[in-house]
Design an enzyme around this catalytic site. Structure first.
Site, short mmCIF file in Angstrom:
data_model
loop_
_atom_site.label_atom_id
_atom_site.label_comp_id
_atom_site.label_asym_id
_atom_site.label_seq_id
_atom_site.Cartn_x
_atom_site.Cartn_y
_atom_site.Cartn_z
N ASP A 133 0.85 -1.19 0.00
CA ASP A 133 0.00 0.00 0.00
C ASP A 133 0.89 1.24 0.00
OD1 ASP A 133 0.88 -0.13 2.62
OD2 ASP A 133 -1.08 0.23 3.53
N SER A 134 2.22 1.03 0.08
CA SER A 134 3.17 2.12 -0.14
C SER A 134 3.04 2.69 -1.55
CB SER A 134 4.60 1.64 0.11
OG SER A 134 4.85 0.45 -0.62
N ASP B 196 -1.01 -6.22 -0.55
CA ASP B 196 -1.05 -5.59 0.77
C ASP B 196 -2.44 -4.98 0.98
OD1 ASP B 196 0.03 -4.69 3.12
OD2 ASP B 196 1.14 -3.02 2.22
N LYS C 32 -1.15 -9.53 2.53
CA LYS C 32 -0.47 -9.11 3.76
C LYS C 32 -1.43 -8.22 4.54
CE LYS C 32 2.92 -5.84 3.95
NZ LYS C 32 2.31 -4.83 4.84
N GLU D 79 -1.51 -5.61 7.87
CA GLU D 79 -0.85 -4.94 9.00
C GLU D 79 -1.54 -5.47 10.25
OE1 GLU D 79 -0.13 -0.76 8.77
OE2 GLU D 79 0.75 -0.93 6.76
N GLU E 186 8.82 -4.53 10.98
CA GLU E 186 9.26 -3.22 10.48
C GLU E 186 9.71 -2.31 11.61
OE1 GLU E 186 6.61 -1.38 7.65
OE2 GLU E 186 7.77 0.50 7.63
O1 KIV Z 1 3.53 -1.19 1.85
C1 KIV Z 1 4.70 -1.57 1.92
O2 KIV Z 1 5.54 -1.31 1.07
C2 KIV Z 1 5.06 -2.38 3.08
C3 KIV Z 1 6.51 -2.74 3.23
C4 KIV Z 1 7.27 -1.57 3.66
C5 KIV Z 1 6.70 -3.90 4.14
O3 KIV Z 1 4.23 -2.71 3.87
#
Ligand code: KIV
Length: 270
Positions: A42-43, A81, A111, A113, A180
C-alpha cells in the site's frame, strides 16, 4: 518457483528477498532478478500516487496495481497488501476484499498490517485458502495513532507484545511475518522463536529475509527512510533522459531520418 509452502519452510538458511512493485515493467525487473516475493505494497500511495500516507489507498487501486504486477511476474510469489480499513471492520467484507486479490487480481497471498484484531481474522482467511503474511512493529496504517513513523518495540513491554503477537499469528497460520522498524536484537529473538520466516525492514540483519520499497532501492524516492539504502540512481538516469529529449527537440536532432518515413508518391500533392 517460490510458493507459500516453500517460503514458509525457508528459515535459518538462504535469505529470502522481497521487494515492492506496483506496475508491470518494475515487476518484470524484480522478477527477473530472482527476488522471491513481490509485495504490491500500500506504499503505492506514497511511492506512486502522490499521497502523504498509505491511508487513502483503496481496494480498487490495490487490485489494479496487483493485476499489473501479476502480468509482469513469472516466478515470484505476489503478495497483495490490504489497504487501510479494507480488513478488520467487518469479517464478510474482509474476506471479500482479500479474496478479490486472489480471484480477480491474481495475487498468491495477502499481507495484513497486524495486531490483536488480526489473529482470528488470519485464522479464518487461512482456513478459506487465502494465505496471509503478517506485519508487526511499525504498521504505517497506524501513523495517526503512533504520531509518526517511529521505532517500535523499544521497551520491554512493547517488545514482549510484539513477540506474543508474532507467535499468535504463526499459530493462526500466517506463512511469514514482516517486522518493520524494530530493534535488531528484538527481531533476532522473534526470528529465533518462530518457525515461519521473518522478513525485516529496519529490523537488523538476523531476520530470515529482507524487504524494501522498489523506489528506495533504485533511487527514485523523494524521501528514503533511515533504514533503507538506494542501490542505484534511477532518478538521475530518468532526469538525464528527459533533459536530453527536450534538448534534442530544441536543436532539431530528434526525430532523425531513422525515426521518420517518407512516401515518394506524396511528394507533390500541393
Ligand atoms: O507497503 C509496503 O511497502 C510495506 C513494506 C514496507 C513492508 O508494507
Amino acid at each position: 518457483m517460490p510458493t507459500v509452502r516453500t517460503i514458509r519452510e525457508q528459515t535459518g538458511g538462504e535469505r529470502l528477498t522481497m521487494l515492492t512493485a506496483y506496475d508491470t515493467p518494475s515487476a518484470r525487473i524484480v522478477d527477473e532478478a530472482g527476488v522471491d516475493m513481490i509485495l504490491v505494497g500500500d506504499s503505492v500511495g506514497n511511492a506512486v500516487l502522490g499521497f502523504d500516507s498509505t491511508l487513502p489507498v483503496t481496494v480498487d487501486q490495490l487490485a489494479s496495481h496487483t493485476e499489473a504486477v501479476v502480468r509482469g511476474t513469472e516466478d515470484a510469489l505476489v503478495v497483495a497488501d490490504m489497504p487501510f480499513l479494507s480488513f478488520g471492520v467487518d469479517t464478510a467484507q474482509t474476506i471479500e476484499n482479500c479474496g478479490r486479490m486472489l480471484k480477480e487480481a491474481g495475487a498468491d497471498a495477502v499481507k495484513l498490517e497486524s495486531g490483536p484484531h488480526t489473529v482470528e481474522l488470519t485464522e479464518k482467511l487461512v482456513q478459506l485458502g487465502i494465505p496471509v503474511q503478517a506485519h508487526l512493529g511499525l504498521t504505517p496504517q497506524h501513523v495517526n495513532q503512533l504520531g509518526g513513523y517511529t521505532r517500535q518495540g523499544t521497551d520491554e513491554a512493547a517488545a514482549r507484545e510484539i513477540m506474543d503477537l508474532a507467535q499468535r499469528h504463526e499459530e493462526a497460520g500466517a506463512f511469514s511475518l514482516v517486522l518493520e522498524h524494530v530493534p535488531a536484537n528484538l527481531a533476532a529473538q522473534v526470528t529465533e522463536q518462530l518457525s515461519i520466516p521473518t522478513i525485516g525492514i529496519g529490523a537488523g540483519p538476523d531476520c530470515d529475509g529482507q524487504v524494501l520499497v522498489f523506489h528506495d532501492v533504485v533511487g527514485l524516492s523523494e524521501r528514503t527512510p533511515p533504514f533503507a539504502k538506494p542501490f542505484g540512481d534511477a532518478k538521475s538516469e530518468m532526469e538525464h533522459a528527459v533533459d536530453s529529449f527536450v534538448e534534442a527537440i530544441a536543436n532539431g536532432e530528434f526525430p532523425a531520418d531513422e525515426h521518420s518515413h517518407v512516401e515518394e508518391e506524396l511528394d507533390s500533392l500541393y
